[in-house]
Motif scaffolding. Structure first.
Motif, short mmCIF file in Angstrom:
data_model
loop_
_atom_site.label_atom_id
_atom_site.label_comp_id
_atom_site.label_asym_id
_atom_site.label_seq_id
_atom_site.Cartn_x
_atom_site.Cartn_y
_atom_site.Cartn_z
N MET A 1 0.83 -1.20 0.00
CA MET A 1 0.00 0.00 0.00
C MET A 1 0.86 1.25 0.00
O MET A 1 1.75 1.38 0.82
CB MET A 1 -0.91 0.02 1.24
N LYS A 2 0.58 2.17 -0.93
CA LYS A 2 1.30 3.43 -0.93
C LYS A 2 0.76 4.32 0.18
O LYS A 2 -0.37 4.19 0.62
CB LYS A 2 1.13 4.13 -2.28
N GLU A 3 1.57 5.27 0.59
CA GLU A 3 1.15 6.17 1.65
C GLU A 3 1.40 7.61 1.24
O GLU A 3 2.46 7.95 0.75
CB GLU A 3 1.89 5.85 2.95
N MET A 4 0.39 8.45 1.42
CA MET A 4 0.50 9.88 1.16
C MET A 4 0.39 10.63 2.47
O MET A 4 -0.31 10.21 3.39
CB MET A 4 -0.64 10.36 0.23
N PHE A 12 -8.99 13.76 4.02
CA PHE A 12 -9.18 12.32 4.02
C PHE A 12 -10.36 11.97 3.16
O PHE A 12 -10.66 10.84 2.93
CB PHE A 12 -9.38 11.83 5.46
N ASP A 13 -11.04 12.99 2.68
CA ASP A 13 -12.20 12.75 1.87
C ASP A 13 -12.06 13.19 0.45
O ASP A 13 -13.07 13.43 -0.19
CB ASP A 13 -13.35 13.49 2.49
N LEU A 14 -10.86 13.30 -0.04
CA LEU A 14 -10.68 13.80 -1.38
C LEU A 14 -11.13 12.83 -2.43
O LEU A 14 -10.36 12.56 -3.31
CB LEU A 14 -9.19 14.09 -1.61
N PRO A 15 -12.37 12.23 -2.37
CA PRO A 15 -12.73 11.32 -3.42
C PRO A 15 -14.15 11.15 -3.91
O PRO A 15 -14.47 10.08 -4.25
CB PRO A 15 -12.31 10.00 -2.88
N PRO A 16 -15.07 11.98 -4.18
CA PRO A 16 -16.29 11.72 -4.93
C PRO A 16 -16.36 12.33 -6.32
O PRO A 16 -15.45 12.87 -6.82
CB PRO A 16 -17.39 12.27 -4.07
N ASP A 63 -4.15 0.37 -3.48
CA ASP A 63 -4.58 0.82 -2.16
C ASP A 63 -3.68 1.97 -1.72
O ASP A 63 -2.47 1.96 -1.95
CB ASP A 63 -4.47 -0.31 -1.13
N ILE A 64 -4.27 2.96 -1.06
CA ILE A 64 -3.50 4.12 -0.66
C ILE A 64 -3.94 4.60 0.72
O ILE A 64 -5.11 4.50 1.08
CB ILE A 64 -3.64 5.25 -1.70
N LYS A 65 -2.98 5.10 1.48
CA LYS A 65 -3.26 5.54 2.85
C LYS A 65 -2.91 7.01 2.99
O LYS A 65 -1.86 7.47 2.54
CB LYS A 65 -2.43 4.72 3.85
N LEU A 66 -3.83 7.77 3.60
CA LEU A 66 -3.59 9.17 3.91
C LEU A 66 -3.36 9.29 5.42
O LEU A 66 -4.12 8.73 6.21
CB LEU A 66 -4.79 10.04 3.51
N THR A 110 -5.55 11.74 16.56
CA THR A 110 -4.86 11.63 15.28
C THR A 110 -5.69 10.73 14.36
O THR A 110 -6.18 9.69 14.79
CB THR A 110 -3.46 11.02 15.46
N CYS A 111 -5.84 11.14 13.12
CA CYS A 111 -6.72 10.44 12.20
C CYS A 111 -5.97 9.99 10.95
O CYS A 111 -4.95 10.56 10.58
CB CYS A 111 -7.87 11.35 11.76
N GLY A 112 -6.47 8.98 10.32
CA GLY A 112 -5.92 8.52 9.06
C GLY A 112 -6.97 7.72 8.32
O GLY A 112 -7.99 7.34 8.89
N CYS A 113 -6.76 7.51 7.04
CA CYS A 113 -7.72 6.72 6.29
C CYS A 113 -7.03 6.03 5.13
O CYS A 113 -5.98 6.48 4.65
CB CYS A 113 -8.88 7.57 5.80
#
Length: 326
Positions: A1-4, A12-16, A63-66, A110-113
């Motif tokens: 999984m890549k991580e940004m 964390f919601d940059l996707p619709p 798959d990618i993780k923020l 602390t949050c991540g997604c």
């Protein structure tokens, strides 16, 4: 999984997806996904310092993780395509699959997604703590068994996952289909989002009361079973195997699955298959026989019969009607 690494958990919601140019002209900014991660854009609306909306439609190569986000953060997100996994400090990971919403009320954690590879379509709306608190106070919030992960003790839940119902789906559709001048559209979208939040809290209260008899862990197992069926509809497991996968007794799974989804496990699977087939008939040029196999029908005749029982027309007729007789 890549991580940004991102500067704010808001990202964390940059996707619709914004299906029409109107959203592009009305939003305050557009964020494009870097080519190395995939493609797609997020349309961002800013209403105040603590109130923002992101409508994103992204496609991830893998798959990618923020990471590196931090609250406070209050609002809700709606997953229309893909799967989102949210990791909050001190709280067990919450998976939000397609067709679900998630209310979040986070302090300084602390949050991540993580986003799954493929198409990811998500709407993320954040509110100020005061307005969010006023909304939550109108409904039963905290305590009891819910589909959320909670802090220790009797504190209210920080994350609540809720299956999207017909009313919420209709409101989401209205956001994408509205056609007004840019300034009016931005205000209309805000009004619709507030209406959406109210509907979401009402649905949470309704489901919490309805599922009061189901233990928290069992309810999560039922949700996981539904997710597993969607991913494995081509070769679904037996109920006994499915129960083992999600960690629940098979008799309990059958009983509680019907209570939550209003259908048997295999009745729910049949509906998933037909709905997926209808989508493929409309959006692709794949042969009907190939579509039938891809959703788990081994015999074309059985597929045609089941499809007609649902849509009152054959798969070929459905494709012709949906594509404007072209």
């Amino acid at each position: 999984m890549k991580e940004m690494t991102v500067d704010s958990f808001l990202c964390f919601d940059l996707p619709p997806v914004a299906a029409c140019d109107q959203l592009s002209r009305s939003c305050d900014s557009v964020l494009a996904l870097p080519d190395e991660y995939g493609h797609g854009k997020s349309f961002c609306f800013s209403y105040s310092e603590n109130s923002t909306l992101q409508i994103s439609d992204l496609y991830f190569h893998q798959d990618i993780k923020l990471t590196n986000g931090r609250g406070p953060l209050y609002g809700a997100l709606f997953v229309l395509e893909g799967t989102l996994s949210i990791q909050i400090q001190g709280i067990e990971q919450q998976v939000v699959p397609k067709g679900h919403a998630c209310i979040f009320m986070l302090g300084s954690q602390t949050c991540g997604c993580s986003y799954s590879a493929g198409h990811s379509k998500i709407i993320n709306y954040t509110l100020g703590s005061t307005l969010m608190g006023e909304l939550a106070a109108q409904y039963v919030w905290g305590g009891g068994n819910t589909s959320c992960e909670t802090d220790k003790g009797n504190e209210p839940p920080k994350l609540v996952r809720i299956p999207i119902n017909a009313e919420i789906k209709s409101l989401l559709t209205q956001i994408y289909q509205c056609e007004l001048p840019s300034k009016s559209l931005k205000l209309l979208i805000q009004a619709k989002m507030l209406e959406l939040m109210t509907a979401l809290f009402a649905l949470y209260e309704q489901q919490k009361s309805r599922f009061k008899s189901i233990k928290h862990g069992d309810l999560l197992a039922v949700y996981k079973a539904a997710e597993y069926l969607e991913v494995n509809m081509q070769n679904p497991p037996s109920i006994i195997t499915l129960a083992k996968v999600v960690g629940i007794n098979d008799n309990k799974l059958k009983k509680q699955f019907k209570l939550v989804y209003g259908n048997t496990v295999y009745g729910y699977l049949a509906r998933l298959r037909i709905n997926k087939a209808a989508k493929l008939l409309h959006q692709t040029e794949l042969p009907v026989s190939q579509i039938a196999l891809s959703v788990g029908f081994k015999h074309g005749g059985h597929f045609a019969k089941s499809f007609k029982a649902t849509f009152s027309m054959s798969p070929s007729e459905y494709r012709k009607n949906m594509n404007g007789n072209r």
